[in-house]
Design a protein around this motif. Structure first.
Motif, mmCIF file in Angstrom:
data_model
loop_
_atom_site.group_PDB
_atom_site.id
_atom_site.type_symbol
_atom_site.label_atom_id
_atom_site.label_comp_id
_atom_site.label_asym_id
_atom_site.label_seq_id
_atom_site.Cartn_x
_atom_site.Cartn_y
_atom_site.Cartn_z
ATOM 1 N N GLU A 16 -3.978 49.686 3.411
ATOM 2 C CA GLU A 16 -4.709 48.876 4.381
ATOM 3 C C GLU A 16 -5.378 47.677 3.739
ATOM 4 O O GLU A 16 -5.205 46.532 4.163
ATOM 5 C CB GLU A 16 -5.759 49.745 5.084
ATOM 6 C CG GLU A 16 -6.674 49.010 6.032
ATOM 7 C CD GLU A 16 -5.989 48.636 7.334
ATOM 8 O OE1 GLU A 16 -6.480 47.731 8.010
ATOM 9 O OE2 GLU A 16 -4.947 49.244 7.658
ATOM 10 N N LYS A 17 -6.176 47.921 2.678
ATOM 11 C CA LYS A 17 -6.909 46.865 1.988
ATOM 12 C C LYS A 17 -7.376 47.384 0.642
ATOM 13 O O LYS A 17 -7.439 48.597 0.420
ATOM 14 C CB LYS A 17 -8.105 46.401 2.824
ATOM 15 C CG LYS A 17 -9.122 47.492 3.109
ATOM 16 C CD LYS A 17 -10.244 46.955 3.983
ATOM 17 C CE LYS A 17 -11.267 48.061 4.286
ATOM 18 N NZ LYS A 17 -12.371 47.570 5.152
ATOM 19 N N PRO A 18 -7.745 46.511 -0.286
ATOM 20 C CA PRO A 18 -8.236 46.949 -1.593
ATOM 21 C C PRO A 18 -9.671 47.476 -1.481
ATOM 22 O O PRO A 18 -10.375 47.189 -0.505
ATOM 23 C CB PRO A 18 -8.178 45.674 -2.439
ATOM 24 C CG PRO A 18 -8.320 44.561 -1.444
ATOM 25 C CD PRO A 18 -7.646 45.032 -0.198
ATOM 26 N N PRO A 75 -21.241 38.054 -3.463
ATOM 27 C CA PRO A 75 -20.613 39.347 -3.193
ATOM 28 C C PRO A 75 -19.744 39.794 -4.362
ATOM 29 O O PRO A 75 -19.197 38.978 -5.104
ATOM 30 C CB PRO A 75 -19.758 39.062 -1.951
ATOM 31 C CG PRO A 75 -20.298 37.800 -1.369
ATOM 32 C CD PRO A 75 -20.830 37.012 -2.522
ATOM 33 N N LEU A 76 -19.639 41.110 -4.517
ATOM 34 C CA LEU A 76 -18.799 41.667 -5.566
ATOM 35 C C LEU A 76 -17.344 41.616 -5.121
ATOM 36 O O LEU A 76 -16.975 42.182 -4.087
ATOM 37 C CB LEU A 76 -19.212 43.121 -5.845
ATOM 38 C CG LEU A 76 -18.510 43.828 -7.016
ATOM 39 C CD1 LEU A 76 -18.766 43.095 -8.326
ATOM 40 C CD2 LEU A 76 -18.991 45.268 -7.119
ATOM 41 N N CYS A 77 -16.505 40.908 -5.864
ATOM 42 C CA CYS A 77 -15.100 40.708 -5.499
ATOM 43 C C CYS A 77 -14.206 41.085 -6.675
ATOM 44 O O CYS A 77 -14.610 41.008 -7.841
ATOM 45 C CB CYS A 77 -14.838 39.252 -5.105
ATOM 46 S SG CYS A 77 -15.856 38.640 -3.750
ATOM 47 N N LYS A 78 -12.989 41.457 -6.352
ATOM 48 C CA LYS A 78 -12.012 41.796 -7.394
ATOM 49 C C LYS A 78 -10.605 41.611 -6.848
ATOM 50 O O LYS A 78 -10.321 41.941 -5.693
ATOM 51 C CB LYS A 78 -12.202 43.250 -7.860
ATOM 52 C CG LYS A 78 -11.248 43.652 -8.982
ATOM 53 C CD LYS A 78 -11.504 45.079 -9.454
ATOM 54 C CE LYS A 78 -10.511 45.467 -10.550
ATOM 55 N NZ LYS A 78 -10.739 46.868 -11.013
ATOM 56 N N VAL A 79 -9.722 41.065 -7.688
ATOM 57 C CA VAL A 79 -8.310 40.905 -7.323
ATOM 58 C C VAL A 79 -7.515 41.973 -8.063
ATOM 59 O O VAL A 79 -7.602 42.091 -9.290
ATOM 60 C CB VAL A 79 -7.795 39.499 -7.699
ATOM 61 C CG1 VAL A 79 -6.319 39.375 -7.367
ATOM 62 C CG2 VAL A 79 -8.589 38.425 -6.951
ATOM 63 N N TYR A 80 -6.750 42.769 -7.329
ATOM 64 C CA TYR A 80 -6.035 43.911 -7.896
ATOM 65 C C TYR A 80 -4.562 43.580 -8.143
ATOM 66 O O TYR A 80 -3.938 42.848 -7.368
ATOM 67 C CB TYR A 80 -6.116 45.111 -6.941
ATOM 68 C CG TYR A 80 -7.516 45.654 -6.757
ATOM 69 C CD1 TYR A 80 -7.960 46.749 -7.490
ATOM 70 C CD2 TYR A 80 -8.396 45.061 -5.852
ATOM 71 C CE1 TYR A 80 -9.248 47.252 -7.324
ATOM 72 C CE2 TYR A 80 -9.682 45.553 -5.680
ATOM 73 C CZ TYR A 80 -10.100 46.646 -6.418
ATOM 74 O OH TYR A 80 -11.375 47.134 -6.249
#
Length: 456
Positions: A221-223, A23-28
């Motif tokens: 709410e969420k990234p 899955p495509l994931c990213k930490v902001y």
């Protein structure tokens, strides 16, 4: 596989379709802003839990009520939690994290303003109304550190983030122990006491109003993308609230963790509520000293929470860490009892900080342990059930602790609480460390490596 077409040899390569796409994931970066807002949000609420209990001698005199009546200003937080946690968890699942936190922030601010109108010797009932509103607001926050951490933080930071989320609760308590005994003095003139109480109430209400505005303007709410593989693979549980609960209560390890968490945190709640009375038993006019001991107790718990979160992110040793904290908590409580009798302020400061570090570290470790053994169930639901158990036992524990102190003395009362911690240690040893969230992460990583090796 090969085929001949138009004089050219075509090579057909069949790629297995059983390997899942990562899955495509990213930490902001904004995750730290979200976490900071959550910390001050929970701190503004928890600072009011022991707001009156840590100056019980002043409150009993000003309002002409018993010490048991003052105890109820903190017990009400435990009392309302049990019947409201499941409706609150259901509502948060339905409306989302942001709206749930908006409700909690709004009610905390409202309850704080109600207490501003309670500063008069005949208005103790208004104090209880405001305190009850703040207590109701807590059900929209205390079970959320694991959820906020998992929604915004990657796998290598989620335990630390959860610990920092719990840190907000601890820092609120620390500020209460530090500032309230200084802000509200034991004046001989009741008008001066009333002025101190009014000033304290307006400051608390103003702070929580600012926090509510921050939630409205900045909390998200969420990234756009999930921060980790585990979060990306979780299914939406907002339409099914009952099924996860049924599955959770078939999980033996989870049931054991509810029991052990309830025992540990009930001891913490009882000790915190009655700390002022314990200190005044050994130190005459020790109100401010009791506040400083409480401050070190909570500061210790903050360092314990953060330190244990970092340890978990590095080692993933959830069960071992939990057992170690349980054993150290029992030893620290006995040492605290012994040193109070010696009337050494320095020694009480030191052991109070150590005891706080053990108890405070236990909270986020247990919450993260719960998330691990119940994955992929919703973190808010699992944490809510865990905390509901401690709320159910917290009220009778606090009442029983107060009764034991009065009837047989604080020494034997603390011995009884230590025995409870020993029992909890034994039950913790029975929990099976089935780390499902870590297993899900490892499976996905292994599949990705297998795919890369195949294509290479």
């Amino acid at each position: 596989m090969t085929a001949i077409s138009g004089g050219y040899t075509e090579v057909l390569v069949t790629v297995p379709t059983t390997i899942e796409e990562k899955p495509l994931c990213k930490v902001y970066k904004r995750r730290w802003v979200i976490l900071a807002i959550f910390i001050v949000y929970t701190g503004g609420n928890s600072s009011q839990w022991l707001e009156y209990a840590c100056i019980s001698n002043v409150v009993t005199k000003y309002y002409n009520v018993s010490s048991y009546a003052v105890d109820w200003t903190s017990v009400v937080f435990l009392l309302v939690y049990t019947p409201l946690i499941f409706p609150a968890s259901y509502l948060i699942n339905k409306i989302g994290l942001r709206k749930g936190i908006l409700i909690g922030g709004g009610m905390t601010a409202l309850g704080s303003w109600v207490k501003c109108a309670s500063v008069s010797p005949g208005r103790y009932w208004v104090t209880m109304v405001g305190q009850t509103l703040v207590a109701i607001a807590q059900v929209f926050m205390v079970q959320l550190p694991p959820q906020v951490a998992s929604v915004w933080f990657g796998s290598d930071q989620v335990s630390t983030a959860c610990s920092l989320g719990v840190f907000g609760n601890q820092i609120g308590l620390a500020l209460s122990f530090l500032l309230i005994p200084i802000a509200v003095r034991n004046h001989p003139d009741m008008e001066d006491v009333g002025s101190d109480l009014a000033r304290m109430s307006y400051v608390v209400a103003g702070f929580n109003t600012i926090v509510f505005i921050l939630i409205i303007t900045l909390f998200q709410e969420k990234p756009p993308l999930p921060p980790s593989i585990e979060v990306a693979k979780k299914t939406d549980c907002s339409q099914d609230f009952i099924a996860p609960i049924k599955r959770l209560f078939r999980n033996t390890s989870f049931i054991l963790l509810i029991i052990t968490y309830s025992l540990n945190i009930s001891v913490f709640n009882s000790f915190s509520t009655l700390l002022n009375q314990l200190i005044l038993t050994y130190f005459e006019d020790g109100q401010e000293f009791a506040g400083r001991v409480g401050l070190l107790f909570i500061i210790g718990s903050m360092f314990g929470a953060i330190g244990c979160g970092i340890i978990l992110d590095k080692t993933r040793r959830f069960k071992e860490t939990t057992i170690a904290l349980y054993i150290l908590s029992a030893i620290s409580l006995i040492a605290t009892t012994f040193l109070l009798g010696k009337r050494s302020q320095t020694a009480v400061y030191i052991i109070g900080g150590i005891f706080g570090a053990c108890i405070g570290g236990y909270m986020p470790v247990s919450l993260e342990f719960t998330s691990e053994i119940t994955y992929p169930e919703p973190e808010g639901t699992t944490a809510g059930i865990l905390l509901a158990g401690s709320a159910i036992t917290g009220v009778p524990f606090t009442m029983a602790y107060a009764w034991l102190i009065e009837v047989i003395g604080d020494v034997w009362a603390n011995v009884a609480m230590t025995i409870v911690l020993v029992i909890g240690t034994g039950l913790t040893a029975l929990i099976k460390p089935d780390l499902r969230r870590q297993a899900a992460h490892a499976v996905t990583i292994n599949k990705e490596e297998e795919k890369n090796n195949h294509l290479a």
